[in-house]
Motif scaffolding. Structure first.
Motif, mmCIF file in Angstrom:
data_model
loop_
_atom_site.group_PDB
_atom_site.id
_atom_site.type_symbol
_atom_site.label_atom_id
_atom_site.label_comp_id
_atom_site.label_asym_id
_atom_site.label_seq_id
_atom_site.Cartn_x
_atom_site.Cartn_y
_atom_site.Cartn_z
ATOM 1 N N HIS A 156 0.802 -1.224 0.000
ATOM 2 C CA HIS A 156 0.000 0.000 0.000
ATOM 3 C C HIS A 156 0.836 1.277 0.000
ATOM 4 N N ALA A 157 2.170 1.154 0.036
ATOM 5 C CA ALA A 157 2.993 2.345 0.286
ATOM 6 C C ALA A 157 3.789 2.823 -0.911
ATOM 7 N N LEU A 158 3.490 2.336 -2.109
ATOM 8 C CA LEU A 158 4.351 2.665 -3.248
ATOM 9 C C LEU A 158 4.344 4.149 -3.579
ATOM 10 N N PHE A 159 3.182 4.763 -3.558
ATOM 11 C CA PHE A 159 3.060 6.176 -3.939
ATOM 12 C C PHE A 159 3.028 7.056 -2.691
ATOM 13 N N LYS A 160 3.717 8.188 -2.790
ATOM 14 C CA LYS A 160 3.695 9.179 -1.719
ATOM 15 C C LYS A 160 2.911 10.400 -2.193
ATOM 16 N N ALA A 161 2.405 11.172 -1.259
ATOM 17 C CA ALA A 161 1.596 12.340 -1.605
ATOM 18 C C ALA A 161 2.391 13.307 -2.467
ATOM 19 N N ASP A 162 1.717 13.875 -3.466
ATOM 20 C CA ASP A 162 2.354 14.871 -4.339
ATOM 21 C C ASP A 162 2.966 15.991 -3.502
ATOM 22 N N GLY A 163 4.183 16.373 -3.849
ATOM 23 C CA GLY A 163 4.844 17.471 -3.159
ATOM 24 C C GLY A 163 5.517 17.081 -1.867
ATOM 25 N N LEU A 164 5.305 15.855 -1.390
ATOM 26 C CA LEU A 164 5.941 15.356 -0.160
ATOM 27 C C LEU A 164 5.785 16.337 1.003
ATOM 28 N N THR A 181 6.256 14.583 15.374
ATOM 29 C CA THR A 181 6.775 13.548 16.265
ATOM 30 C C THR A 181 6.103 12.203 16.039
ATOM 31 N N ALA A 182 5.187 12.148 15.074
ATOM 32 C CA ALA A 182 4.463 10.896 14.841
ATOM 33 C C ALA A 182 5.419 9.799 14.397
ATOM 34 N N VAL A 183 5.247 8.627 14.998
ATOM 35 C CA VAL A 183 6.008 7.454 14.572
ATOM 36 C C VAL A 183 5.110 6.652 13.638
ATOM 37 N N VAL A 184 5.648 6.254 12.517
ATOM 38 C CA VAL A 184 4.863 5.516 11.539
ATOM 39 C C VAL A 184 4.617 4.107 12.060
ATOM 40 N N ASP A 185 3.365 3.773 12.350
ATOM 41 C CA ASP A 185 2.989 2.447 12.820
ATOM 42 C C ASP A 185 2.409 1.687 11.646
ATOM 43 N N GLY A 186 3.242 0.842 11.028
ATOM 44 C CA GLY A 186 2.756 0.117 9.865
ATOM 45 C C GLY A 186 2.373 1.050 8.734
ATOM 46 N N LEU A 187 2.966 2.227 8.700
ATOM 47 C CA LEU A 187 2.730 3.243 7.656
ATOM 48 C C LEU A 187 1.321 3.813 7.726
ATOM 49 N N ARG A 188 0.655 3.676 8.873
ATOM 50 C CA ARG A 188 -0.719 4.157 8.962
ATOM 51 C C ARG A 188 -0.833 5.530 9.619
ATOM 52 N N SER A 189 0.103 5.871 10.510
ATOM 53 C CA SER A 189 -0.049 7.138 11.219
ATOM 54 C C SER A 189 0.292 8.336 10.346
ATOM 55 N N ASN A 190 0.940 8.089 9.206
ATOM 56 C CA ASN A 190 1.224 9.151 8.252
ATOM 57 C C ASN A 190 0.580 8.786 6.914
ATOM 58 N N PRO A 191 -0.652 9.234 6.667
ATOM 59 C CA PRO A 191 -1.343 8.850 5.431
ATOM 60 C C PRO A 191 -0.695 9.403 4.175
ATOM 61 N N LEU A 192 0.258 10.288 4.319
ATOM 62 C CA LEU A 192 0.921 10.857 3.155
ATOM 63 C C LEU A 192 1.879 9.878 2.498
ATOM 64 N N VAL A 193 2.229 8.803 3.204
ATOM 65 C CA VAL A 193 3.203 7.861 2.655
ATOM 66 C C VAL A 193 2.572 6.554 2.210
ATOM 67 N N SER A 194 1.258 6.430 2.294
ATOM 68 C CA SER A 194 0.643 5.162 1.907
ATOM 69 C C SER A 194 -0.803 5.353 1.499
ATOM 70 N N ASP A 195 -1.345 4.302 0.861
ATOM 71 C CA ASP A 195 -2.760 4.236 0.487
ATOM 72 C C ASP A 195 -3.172 5.393 -0.424
ATOM 73 N N GLN A 196 -2.260 5.796 -1.295
ATOM 74 C CA GLN A 196 -2.603 6.796 -2.305
ATOM 75 C C GLN A 196 -3.359 6.102 -3.446
ATOM 76 N N GLU A 197 -4.311 6.783 -4.024
ATOM 77 C CA GLU A 197 -5.172 6.159 -5.034
ATOM 78 C C GLU A 197 -4.401 5.619 -6.237
ATOM 79 N N ASP A 198 -3.288 6.264 -6.567
ATOM 80 C CA ASP A 198 -2.531 5.852 -7.751
ATOM 81 C C ASP A 198 -2.066 4.394 -7.683
ATOM 82 N N VAL A 199 -1.915 3.852 -6.464
ATOM 83 C CA VAL A 199 -1.342 2.520 -6.323
ATOM 84 C C VAL A 199 -2.232 1.440 -6.940
#
Length: 544
Positions: A226-234, A241-259
């Motif tokens: 689910h993490a291949l695409f990152k949000a445009d503009g990063l 201070t958020a720690v990425v828990d399974g890449l879910r706490s930062n939605p900008l790094v995963s589950d982008q529609e393009d994937v």
């Protein structure tokens, strides 16, 4: 169950073999060591394939054995179409694949499309080419931010955090005054992320899939799918201070529609082969989001991660089961159940440890094998192995060094024999170096050879349950259309009603509870009183 070419045939029970499959996950490093160097390898796995076949499973999923610096035990790939000499040769893989097919076992491999190794030739070329080059467009090379007017790119481009701890950015060339770019790595600095917004990356990976499919590999497990695409503009994450828990706490790094378009292309490719190849996703998202990756034109399966992480709590099991059933109804694909893998604390320990944890893990495993959909068993789970507290000075997991968390305890080499010689049979030669992770004292009490001769062992339970599961598919008691109606009855009895014909019951309370009416086909331990399920036991019930 083979046809003339040696490739396992399509199941006659359902439309596709994976609808009813039980898959055994192999962590090659820790399975069997053929050459005595302390690391499991392909030849060792080949020698032990008859054991896996004896379990009655449909196939195996192998974690990475491709060339790698082994920063993250192979999930930092430097050549997607090769074999690391640590594990053997391509000829040994070809022989393994042929032998597996002759035994009726399919082979699933890991593919790691989110990131590669920093030693990958394309990343090395990008480092050498410098800023602005097309080589760098294959990855996320970005100018940093400045801390003040006299500073130049001395801060990372944004506040994203690594799954392994610390920031998700490293300088491309920290000694250079002219190359001030940083590169993104959601995991370790040795695992740079691919830039999937560059079409060349997609073309490259389609070539990787063709390479393995052409060899006859039966499917792929897709790492961090689910993490291949990152949000445009990063952009910055909402919390620095958020720690990425399974890449879910930062939605900008995963589950982008393009994937999703990637998996539509991969599904088309997988269906160009006969028989069709299986695509299984590691999609660590909430059930409703994860299920979208298994729509009819995308992947065939995604692991039920909300289930993998459960404790011994009937309400939580029922809640997650209900969510997964709603997702199945919305998108069609049944869950792919697992309670363990190489990244998760073993269920014996997670469910309480000791004798209590062992009973609960047995019950949970029987329950899992009765649920609607495919089931995945991690090596050693069929033995009731507990999590090992690996000594601090022996830990090698990069998460330990960067984030204070270790996954080593679920990766300790298997005990094949009760006797300690050759590291409880892990090494197959006449001499052996110490295993890459140390086996604890008393490890031999869980040995495969011992459990094979003990009718009441966890291994015997699993083998019998897998066989019964197959019979129920062949008899039409289990079907690909089965769902799951979940509830908790008095006394903390968890019930999953798979169909009007069949249910799974798990006693998660402290007192015996009456089972629903029907014929008990199996239980994790024998019932003490007919019609009553004692605590920490599970049963399969055929409805009357």
């Amino acid at each position: 169950m083979t046809h003339d070419g040696g490739t396992p045939a399509t199941s006659t029970v359902t439309g596709q073999w994976w609808d009813s499959a039980v898959i055994y996950q192999v962590y090659p490093r820790s399975f069997a060591d053929s050459d005595g160097d302390g690391v499991g390898d392909l030849a060792g796995l080949a020698a032990r394939l008859p054991y896996i076949a004896s379990l009655g499973v449909d196939g195996i999923w192998m974690t990475p054995f491709q060339p790698s610096p082994q920063v993250d035990q192979g999930y930092d790939v430097s050549d997607y179409c090769g074999v690391d000499p640590l594990f053997g040769t391509m000829e040994e893989f070809d022989a393994l694949l042929e032998l597996a097919h002759s035994l009726g076992l399919r082979i699933l491999l890991d593919v790691v499309p989110n990131h590669c190794s920093s030693a990958h030739p394309l990343f090395q070329q990008a480092l050498a080419a410098g800023p602005g080059s097309p080589e760098r467009e294959l990855f996320h090379f970005v100018e940093g931010r400045s801390s003040g007017p006299d500073s130049l790119s001395d801060l990372p481009p944004n506040n994203w955090q690594s799954v392994f701890g610390g920031r998700a950015w490293s300088r491309a060339n920290p000694e250079s005054d002219t190359d001030t770019q940083w590169y993104l790595h959601l995991f370790s600095p040795g695992q740079p992320d691919w830039n999937w917004r560059n079409p060349a990356v997609g073309e490259y990976f389609e070539g990787v899939l063709r390479f393995w499919f052409d060899k006859g590999v039966d499917g792929l497990r897709i790492d961090v799918a689910h993490a291949l695409f990152k949000a445009d503009g990063l952009p910055d994450a909402p919390s620095a201070t958020a720690v990425v828990d399974g890449l879910r706490s930062n939605p900008l790094v995963s589950d982008q529609e393009d994937v999703h378009e990637v998996y539509r292309r991969w599904r088309t490719l997988a269906e160009k082969y006969q028989p069709h190849r299986l695509l299984v996703g590691e999609v660590n998202l909430e059930p409703a989001r994860a299920a979208r990756y298994t729509r009819a034109d995308e992947m065939h399966q995604a692991f039920a991660f909300a289930f993998v992480k459960l404790g011994w709590d009937p309400a939580a099991w029922a809640s997650v089961g209900t969510e997964l059933e709603a997702a199945r109804q919305a998108h069609g694909a049944a869950p792919s159940w697992a309670l363990e893998n190489h990244d998760i604390v073993r269920s014996v320990t997670r469910f309480g440890g000791g004798a209590v944890g062992t009973r609960r893990a047995r019950a949970a495993l029987l329950a899992l094998l009765g649920l609607p959909g495919a089931a995945y068993i991690y090596q050693g789970q069929e033995l009731g192995l507990p999590e090992v507290d690996v000594p601090v000075d022996a830990r090698v997991d990069p998460m330990w060094a960067r984030g204070g968390i270790t996954r080593d305890g679920a990766r300790v080499p298997l005990p094949w024999t009760a006797a300690p010689s050759l590291h409880h049979g892990f090494s197959l030669g006449s001499s052996a170096a110490a295993p890459w992770l140390p086996q604890p004292a008393g490890w031999g009490q869980h040995a495969i050879e011992t459990q094979q001769q003990a009718p009441g062992s966890t291994l015997a339970l699993v083998t019998a349950a897998v066989g019964l599961r197959r019979q129920l598919w062949e008899q039409g008691v289990f079907t690909a259309d089965d769902g799951g109606s979940w509830r908790v009855e008095d006394g903390n009895l968890l019930v999953c009603e798979r169909s009007p014909k069949f249910l799974v019951a798990v006693a998660m309370g402290t007192e015996p509870v009456r089972l629903p009416a029907g014929t008990v086909l199996a239980s994790a331990v024998p019932l003490e009183t007919a019609g009553w399920l004692q605590p920490d036991n599970a049963a399969w019930v055929l409805r009357e």
